[in-house]
Design a protein around this motif. Structure first.
Motif, PDB file in Angstrom:
ATOM      1  N   PRO A 177       0.801  -1.188   0.050  1.00 52.66           N
ATOM      2  CA  PRO A 177      -0.215   0.036   0.069  1.00 52.66           C
ATOM      3  C   PRO A 177       0.708   1.284  -0.002  1.00 52.66           C
ATOM      4  CG  PRO A 177       0.049  -0.944   2.093  1.00 52.66           C
ATOM      5  CD  PRO A 177       0.841  -2.055   1.301  1.00 52.66           C
ATOM      6  N   PRO A 178       0.380   2.438  -0.449  1.00 47.98           N
ATOM      7  CA  PRO A 178       1.201   3.491  -0.603  1.00 47.98           C
ATOM      8  C   PRO A 178       1.489   3.950   0.739  1.00 47.98           C
ATOM      9  CG  PRO A 178      -1.265   4.003  -1.093  1.00 47.98           C
ATOM     10  CD  PRO A 178      -1.116   2.358  -0.911  1.00 47.98           C
ATOM     11  N   PRO A 179       2.491   4.671   1.048  1.00 44.06           N
ATOM     12  CA  PRO A 179       2.724   5.327   2.338  1.00 44.06           C
ATOM     13  C   PRO A 179       1.814   6.738   2.665  1.00 44.06           C
ATOM     14  CG  PRO A 179       4.543   6.135   0.881  1.00 44.06           C
ATOM     15  CD  PRO A 179       3.450   5.269   0.113  1.00 44.06           C
ATOM     16  N   ALA A 180       1.482   6.768   3.850  1.00 41.96           N
ATOM     17  CA  ALA A 180       0.935   7.829   4.398  1.00 41.96           C
ATOM     18  C   ALA A 180       1.285   9.278   3.471  1.00 41.96           C
ATOM     19  CB  ALA A 180       0.915   8.146   5.729  1.00 41.96           C
ATOM     20  N   LEU A 181       0.250  10.072   3.129  1.00 39.90           N
ATOM     21  CA  LEU A 181       0.702  11.189   2.298  1.00 39.90           C
ATOM     22  C   LEU A 181       1.543  12.180   3.542  1.00 39.90           C
ATOM     23  CD1 LEU A 181      -2.386  12.401   0.557  1.00 39.90           C
ATOM     24  CD2 LEU A 181      -0.101  11.328  -0.331  1.00 39.90           C
ATOM     25  N   PRO A 182       2.597  12.850   3.333  1.00 39.25           N
ATOM     26  CA  PRO A 182       3.195  13.549   4.324  1.00 39.25           C
ATOM     27  C   PRO A 182       2.276  14.636   4.548  1.00 39.25           C
ATOM     28  CG  PRO A 182       4.910  13.074   2.341  1.00 39.25           C
ATOM     29  CD  PRO A 182       3.319  12.764   2.064  1.00 39.25           C
ATOM     30  N   ILE A 183       2.144  14.833   5.961  1.00 40.24           N
ATOM     31  CA  ILE A 183       1.502  16.131   6.447  1.00 40.24           C
ATOM     32  C   ILE A 183       2.614  17.317   6.806  1.00 40.24           C
ATOM     33  CG2 ILE A 183      -0.123  16.884   8.068  1.00 40.24           C
ATOM     34  CD1 ILE A 183      -1.139  14.701   6.471  1.00 40.24           C
ATOM     35  N   ARG A 184       2.036  18.561   6.147  1.00 41.61           N
ATOM     36  CA  ARG A 184       2.617  19.633   6.300  1.00 41.61           C
ATOM     37  C   ARG A 184       1.856  20.783   6.726  1.00 41.61           C
ATOM     38  NH1 ARG A 184       4.086  17.768   1.588  1.00 41.61           N
ATOM     39  NH2 ARG A 184       5.965  17.144   2.508  1.00 41.61           N
ATOM     40  N   CYS A 188     -10.707  10.670   1.614  1.00 44.99           N
ATOM     41  CA  CYS A 188     -11.990  10.914   1.165  1.00 44.99           C
ATOM     42  C   CYS A 188     -12.927  10.093   1.670  1.00 44.99           C
ATOM     43  CB  CYS A 188     -12.068  11.170  -0.400  1.00 44.99           C
ATOM     44  SG  CYS A 188     -11.848   9.500  -1.316  1.00 44.99           S
ATOM     45  N   ARG A 189     -12.652   8.660   1.928  1.00 43.95           N
ATOM     46  CA  ARG A 189     -13.801   7.788   2.155  1.00 43.95           C
ATOM     47  C   ARG A 189     -14.740   7.623   1.098  1.00 43.95           C
ATOM     48  NH1 ARG A 189     -12.722   5.862   7.847  1.00 43.95           N
ATOM     49  NH2 ARG A 189     -10.678   6.409   8.366  1.00 43.95           N
ATOM     50  N   GLU A 190     -14.465   7.974  -0.031  1.00 43.41           N
ATOM     51  CA  GLU A 190     -15.582   7.891  -1.194  1.00 43.41           C
ATOM     52  C   GLU A 190     -14.883   7.254  -2.351  1.00 43.41           C
ATOM     53  OE1 GLU A 190     -16.798  12.138  -1.757  1.00 43.41           O
ATOM     54  OE2 GLU A 190     -18.382  11.850  -0.622  1.00 43.41           O
ATOM     55  N   GLY A 191     -13.731   6.619  -2.308  1.00 41.95           N
ATOM     56  CA  GLY A 191     -13.195   5.662  -3.344  1.00 41.95           C
ATOM     57  C   GLY A 191     -12.801   6.746  -4.606  1.00 41.95           C
ATOM     58  N   ILE A 192     -12.537   8.077  -4.232  1.00 44.00           N
ATOM     59  CA  ILE A 192     -12.184   9.026  -5.211  1.00 44.00           C
ATOM     60  C   ILE A 192     -10.747   9.509  -5.086  1.00 44.00           C
ATOM     61  CG2 ILE A 192     -14.251   9.603  -5.966  1.00 44.00           C
ATOM     62  CD1 ILE A 192     -13.958  12.397  -4.287  1.00 44.00           C
ATOM     63  N   CYS A 193      -9.917   9.446  -4.002  1.00 43.89           N
ATOM     64  CA  CYS A 193      -8.627  10.170  -3.859  1.00 43.89           C
ATOM     65  C   CYS A 193      -7.592   9.071  -4.075  1.00 43.89           C
ATOM     66  CB  CYS A 193      -8.707  11.031  -2.726  1.00 43.89           C
ATOM     67  SG  CYS A 193      -8.387   9.994  -1.196  1.00 43.89           S
ATOM     68  N   GLY A 194      -7.736   8.010  -3.913  1.00 48.83           N
ATOM     69  CA  GLY A 194      -6.777   6.856  -3.918  1.00 48.83           C
ATOM     70  C   GLY A 194      -5.724   6.792  -2.685  1.00 48.83           C
ATOM     71  N   THR A 195      -6.085   7.458  -1.519  1.00 51.33           N
ATOM     72  CA  THR A 195      -4.995   7.232  -0.525  1.00 51.33           C
ATOM     73  C   THR A 195      -4.887   5.973  -0.039  1.00 51.33           C
ATOM     74  OG1 THR A 195      -5.564   9.757  -0.246  1.00 51.33           O
ATOM     75  CG2 THR A 195      -4.507   8.366   1.434  1.00 51.33           C
ATOM     76  N   CYS A 196      -6.071   5.355   0.399  1.00 45.53           N
ATOM     77  CA  CYS A 196      -6.212   3.833   0.725  1.00 45.53           C
ATOM     78  C   CYS A 196      -5.914   2.753  -0.227  1.00 45.53           C
ATOM     79  CB  CYS A 196      -7.482   3.933   1.606  1.00 45.53           C
ATOM     80  SG  CYS A 196      -9.099   3.856   0.375  1.00 45.53           S
ATOM     81  N   GLU A 197      -5.326   2.800  -1.274  1.00 43.74           N
ATOM     82  CA  GLU A 197      -5.210   1.862  -1.953  1.00 43.74           C
ATOM     83  C   GLU A 197      -4.220   0.798  -1.338  1.00 43.74           C
ATOM     84  OE1 GLU A 197      -2.679   0.923  -6.278  1.00 43.74           O
ATOM     85  OE2 GLU A 197      -2.934   2.867  -5.695  1.00 43.74           O
ATOM     86  N   THR A 198      -4.975  -0.385  -1.485  1.00 46.78           N
ATOM     87  CA  THR A 198      -4.216  -1.522  -0.834  1.00 46.78           C
ATOM     88  C   THR A 198      -4.043  -2.928  -1.887  1.00 46.78           C
ATOM     89  OG1 THR A 198      -5.182  -0.941   1.301  1.00 46.78           O
ATOM     90  CG2 THR A 198      -4.468  -3.097   1.215  1.00 46.78           C
ATOM     91  N   ASP A 199      -2.718  -3.414  -1.653  1.00 44.82           N
ATOM     92  CA  ASP A 199      -2.721  -4.654  -2.632  1.00 44.82           C
ATOM     93  C   ASP A 199      -3.658  -5.899  -2.181  1.00 44.82           C
ATOM     94  OD1 ASP A 199      -0.852  -3.248  -3.819  1.00 44.82           O
ATOM     95  OD2 ASP A 199       1.019  -4.109  -3.160  1.00 44.82           O
ATOM     96  N   THR A 256      -5.395  -6.847  -8.455  1.00 44.37           N
ATOM     97  CA  THR A 256      -4.265  -6.834  -7.718  1.00 44.37           C
ATOM     98  C   THR A 256      -4.269  -5.728  -6.720  1.00 44.37           C
ATOM     99  OG1 THR A 256      -3.283  -5.093  -9.368  1.00 44.37           O
ATOM    100  CG2 THR A 256      -3.128  -7.382  -9.703  1.00 44.37           C
ATOM    101  N   CYS A 257      -5.270  -4.805  -6.623  1.00 41.88           N
ATOM    102  CA  CYS A 257      -5.336  -3.922  -5.526  1.00 41.88           C
ATOM    103  C   CYS A 257      -6.728  -3.320  -5.551  1.00 41.88           C
ATOM    104  CB  CYS A 257      -4.690  -2.313  -6.014  1.00 41.88           C
ATOM    105  SG  CYS A 257      -5.033  -1.477  -7.501  1.00 41.88           S
ATOM    106  N   MET A 258      -6.890  -2.658  -4.523  1.00 40.01           N
ATOM    107  CA  MET A 258      -8.393  -1.889  -4.043  1.00 40.01           C
ATOM    108  C   MET A 258      -8.191  -0.606  -3.170  1.00 40.01           C
ATOM    109  SD  MET A 258     -10.025  -4.853  -1.315  1.00 40.01           S
ATOM    110  CE  MET A 258     -11.379  -4.278  -1.093  1.00 40.01           C
ATOM    111  N   PHE A 259      -9.532  -0.202  -2.771  1.00 40.55           N
ATOM    112  CA  PHE A 259      -9.644   0.885  -2.318  1.00 40.55           C
ATOM    113  C   PHE A 259     -10.671   0.456  -0.957  1.00 40.55           C
ATOM    114  CE2 PHE A 259      -8.262   2.545  -6.219  1.00 40.55           C
ATOM    115  CZ  PHE A 259      -7.234   3.083  -6.164  1.00 40.55           C
ATOM    116  N   VAL A 260     -10.056   0.650   0.076  1.00 39.79           N
ATOM    117  CA  VAL A 260     -10.701  -0.251   1.124  1.00 39.79           C
ATOM    118  C   VAL A 260     -11.728   0.641   1.979  1.00 39.79           C
ATOM    119  CG1 VAL A 260      -8.986  -1.973   1.596  1.00 39.79           C
ATOM    120  CG2 VAL A 260      -8.891   0.291   2.693  1.00 39.79           C
ATOM    121  N   CYS A 261     -11.677   1.912   1.501  1.00 36.38           N
ATOM    122  CA  CYS A 261     -12.770   2.820   2.002  1.00 36.38           C
ATOM    123  C   CYS A 261     -13.887   2.544   1.644  1.00 36.38           C
ATOM    124  CB  CYS A 261     -12.397   4.217   1.742  1.00 36.38           C
ATOM    125  SG  CYS A 261     -12.464   4.881   0.202  1.00 36.38           S
TER     126      CYS A 261
END
Length: 317
Positions: free
Chosen positions: A2-9, A266-277, A299-304
């Motif tokens: 899965p992708p790393p968490a987006l850096p927060i700044r 987003c929790r709506e399946g539109i941003c891609g943050t929660c992509e998981t293999d 091979t991957c999904m969005f678990v939100c």
């Protein structure tokens, strides 16, 4: 993986001004003057609004300008309050929390580009056009909106001359998608962003193009068939344990209840943050990001938002 968490700044608002009716451009800079992370056309960032909402906005400035990021925010009075809080409360000098950038709408190599934008959908396409124009590739843009006064970035687009077609609905009617997409061209790419009716219409008109030609980004989730609300088990491969997902419960909710954190936004399946293999099992894809080929690969999904078509789903978590 899965992708790393987006850096927060934390960034500071260095400019904020209207650029069209109900559209505000916001520029963000590092408070200490440091360079911001590199990004590519099509990328978006997470932004925590003054009202506490977390929203995704496409970067629409110059990727080569490392000192600032630019986004454009459409005021949506009937929305959930995020855009309203930006228009009403955000001021130069304010500090905001951001995450990213992330790109699920990347520009691919092509022989020619057909860009279609509706309203605020011009934002991810604007830097794409600049990149393609600088490369010398063939391209054209069809840009629509309800009224000319509400269409952002018209002065910036004017320098491209006849390659850009500006089509306000109150002047020209609906966009001429049949004419714009009438003739498939080998190696061409179509990039489309805007309201859902435009995306659906463009996809219909592009049905005689190769599937890989069509690239789309949505600003809101599309309605999906909820299907049968059955429970299933998610196996966390790296942890060697299982988590039960109950009927009506999102996978990410079940994971969080079990103490497992997956980056999400987003929790709506539109941003891609929660992509998981996915390692085994068949997902029930309910996002708006994956292509038909990517869904079939499983091979991957969005678990939100997505669920499982099998009783057991093995994830790389």
């Amino acid at each position: 993986m899965p992708p790393p968490a987006l850096p927060i700044r934390t960034l500071v608002v260095s400019a904020a001004a209207p650029i069209a009716d109900d559209v505000m451009a916001v520029e963000l800079s590092d408070p200490a003057g440091r360079d911001l992370p590199v990004w590519t056309p099509g990328a978006h960032i997470d932004l925590r609004t003054p009202g506490g909402h977390l929203r995704q906005y496409s970067l629409c400035g110059d990727p080569g300008e490392r000192s600032r990021w630019r986004v454009a925010v459409l005021r949506q009075p009937a929305g959930r309050g995020g855009s309203e809080s930006i228009h009403r409360s955000l001021s130069v000098g304010d500090r905001v929390r951001t995450g990213g950038p992330r790109n699920r709408f990347a520009l691919v190599p092509a022989t020619t580009y057909h860009f279609i934008a509706g309203g605020i959908g011009i934002t991810p396409i604007l830097p794409m056009i600049a990149a393609v124009a600088a490369s010398g590739a063939d391209w054209r843009l069809l840009y629509g909106g309800r009224r000319r006064a509400g269409m952002a970035f018209l002065p910036e687009l004017s320098r491209y001359g006849p390659q850009v077609t500006i089509a306000p609905q109150d002047e020209t009617g609906l966009l001429d998608l049949p004419g714009f997409l009438s003739r498939p061209r080998p190696g061409a790419a179509i990039y489309c962003c805007g309201p859902e009716p435009l995306l659906a219409a463009a996809q219909r008109e592009a049905r005689h193009w190769p599937e890989a030609s069509f690239h789309v980004e949505r600003f809101q989730a599309t309605a999906t068939d909820p299907g049968e609300a059955t429970g299933f088990d998610v196996v966390l491969h790296r942890q060697g344990r299982s988590v039960r997902v109950e009927p009506g419960q999102a996978i990410i909710e079940a994971l969080e209840a079990a103490g497992v954190t997956v980056p999400s936004s987003c929790r709506e399946g539109i941003c891609g943050t929660c992509e998981t293999d996915v390692l085994a099992g068949v997902p029930d894809h309910r996002d708006t990001l994956l292509s038909d080929a990517e869904r079939a690969a499983n091979t991957c999904m969005f678990v939100c938002v997505s669920r499982s078509l099998t009783e057991r789903l093995v994830l790389d978590l």
